[in-house]
Design an enzyme around this catalytic site. Structure first.
Site, PDB file in Angstrom:
ATOM      1  N   LYS A 111       0.823  -1.224   0.000  1.00  0.00           N
ATOM      2  CA  LYS A 111       0.000   0.000   0.000  1.00  0.00           C
ATOM      3  C   LYS A 111       0.846   1.258   0.000  1.00  0.00           C
ATOM      4  O   LYS A 111       0.445   2.273  -0.574  1.00  0.00           O
ATOM      5  CB  LYS A 111      -0.935   0.026   1.219  1.00  0.00           C
ATOM      6  N   LYS A 194      -4.383  -9.068  -6.763  1.00  0.00           N
ATOM      7  CA  LYS A 194      -5.625  -9.212  -6.008  1.00  0.00           C
ATOM      8  C   LYS A 194      -6.707  -8.279  -6.552  1.00  0.00           C
ATOM      9  O   LYS A 194      -6.417  -7.138  -6.894  1.00  0.00           O
ATOM     10  CB  LYS A 194      -5.290  -8.854  -4.547  1.00  0.00           C
ATOM     11  N   LYS A 197     -10.919  -2.877  -4.301  1.00  0.00           N
ATOM     12  CA  LYS A 197     -11.773  -1.693  -4.423  1.00  0.00           C
ATOM     13  C   LYS A 197     -10.979  -0.515  -4.953  1.00  0.00           C
ATOM     14  O   LYS A 197     -11.525   0.389  -5.549  1.00  0.00           O
ATOM     15  CB  LYS A 197     -12.248  -1.226  -3.038  1.00  0.00           C
TER      16      LYS A 197
END
Ligand code: AMP
Ligand code: TRP
Length: 333
Positions: A111, A194, A197
């Site tokens: 992230k 993956k 969202k």
């Protein structure tokens, strides 16, 4: 009855990955567990969220979870920010967890990306807050997708170190529930990434509010290879995109890769994708319809979340107060 806790970030409309990896398993465990379902807005702000969007997404998440079958009467559904105990215990855990442990967290690396110096400090201590979420309720079972495995190991390490340092048996060991053939749903554009969202490409995912035509189009355009489907799961080994679509099909039909392949061996993707799209529409469109209906009554959603927060606080507050006493905070009571 064992207590279950799980959380989901209100950082956008949930995807098929959230549904198959997590939410669907939440519904399944409701029958024989005492469950606490949390919309984790404190976690969401570890990356920038415009305030008005965060409010809207929190309500939408509540509506989606209810539409999927979360039962707020028998169990608890609430917003993390409404129960102070999470942040209070997280601070204690910030002082228990070691920097070396956090440095190993792969989700932080993913992230934060290349510009790690510019990531929020919250993103770094994110797993400590997640450990606090679970341990504030003495929960012992946590249904999540495969990507959360490492965070749950850390939550156990934190509990053990706390118990050891303070010489108590206070926080129990937790057991991850990582279930089904779709515990890791991959992007429709790249079978090695993956489904998320926050992926910039909307084509990479199915959103739980996508309409029929959008679902069919996204599946038709999903990346695949030119080969027909094999007859055994071994034949999917080097075919991540094919494996992903078969896994989704298996999860939606409550079977496994082998069963799906037995039925579809030799089929080309034209045929298989159209069967998959039909199945997705059949399973997801009632959820979208019910979500829209629930969002019409904002006051009722707020009442549900408020009642959930009161009941959650009643469980967490005494546990966190006891943790504070163990640590040596002087009580004024
Ligand atoms: P998040 O959206 O990051 O808050 O994740 C909420 C839940 O969905 C967690 O239990 C995740 O492990 C699960 N999850 C998220 N993305 C996926 C995915 N692509 N496949 C399976 N599970 C997922
Ligand atoms: N970190 C989880 C995710 O992004 C969400 C989460 C926060 C969670 N607290 C939790 C999951 C506690 C399980 C238990 O997927």
């Amino acid at each position: 009855m064992q207590r279950v806790f799980s959380g989901i970030q209100p950082s956008g409309i949930p995807t098929l990955g959230n549904y198959l990896g997590a939410i669907r398993n939440w519904i399944k465990v409701q029958d024989d567990h005492d469950c606490i379902w949390c919309i984790v807005d404190l976690h969401a702000i570890t990356v920038w969220q415009p305030p008005a969007a965060l409010q809207q997404q929190s309500l939408e998440m509540a509506a989606v979870l209810l539409a999927c079958g979360v039962d707020p009467a028998r169990h608890i559904l609430f917003l993390q920010s409404a129960v102070r105990a999470h942040a209070q215990l997280a601070w204690i855990f910030n002082c228990v967890a070691r920097i070396g442990w956090l440095n190993r967290m792969t989700q932080f690396k993913d992230k934060a990306g290349k510009d790690r110096e510019n990531a929020s400090a919250g993103l770094y201590v994110y797993p400590n807050l997640m450990a606090a979420d679970i341990h504030a309720y003495h929960a012992t079972r946590v249904p999540v997708g495969d990507d959360q495995r490492q965070h749950l190991e850390l939550a156990n390490d934190i509990a053990q170190k706390f118990n050891h340092d303070y010489d108590v048996e206070f926080f129990p060991n937790i057991e991850p529930l990582i279930l089904g053939p779709a515990a890791r749903v991959m992007s429709l554009r790249d079978g090695t990434k993956k489904m998320s969202k926050s992926d910039p490409s909307d084509q990479s995912r199915i959103n739980l509010n996508d309409d029929k035509d959008t679902i069919a189009l996204k599946i038709r355009r999903a990346k695949t290879d030119p080969l027909p489907l094999p007859s055994e799961p071994d034949g999917l080994a080097d075919r991540p995109e094919a494996r992903n679509l078969v896994g989704i099909y298996a999860a939606l039909t409550d079977t496994d890769h082998a069963t799906v392949l037995r039925e579809h061996a030799g089929a080309g993707f034209g045929t298989f994708k159209s069967a998959l799209a039909d199945l997705l529409v059949e399973k997801l469109s009632p959820i979208a319809t019910e979500t829209t209906r629930l969002l019409d009554d904002r006051a009722e959603l707020i009442r549900t979340l408020k009642s959930g927060a009161e009941r959650a606080a009643a469980v967490a507050e005494p546990i966190v107060a006891e943790a504070e006493r163990i640590v040596g905070f002087l009580s004024m009571r």
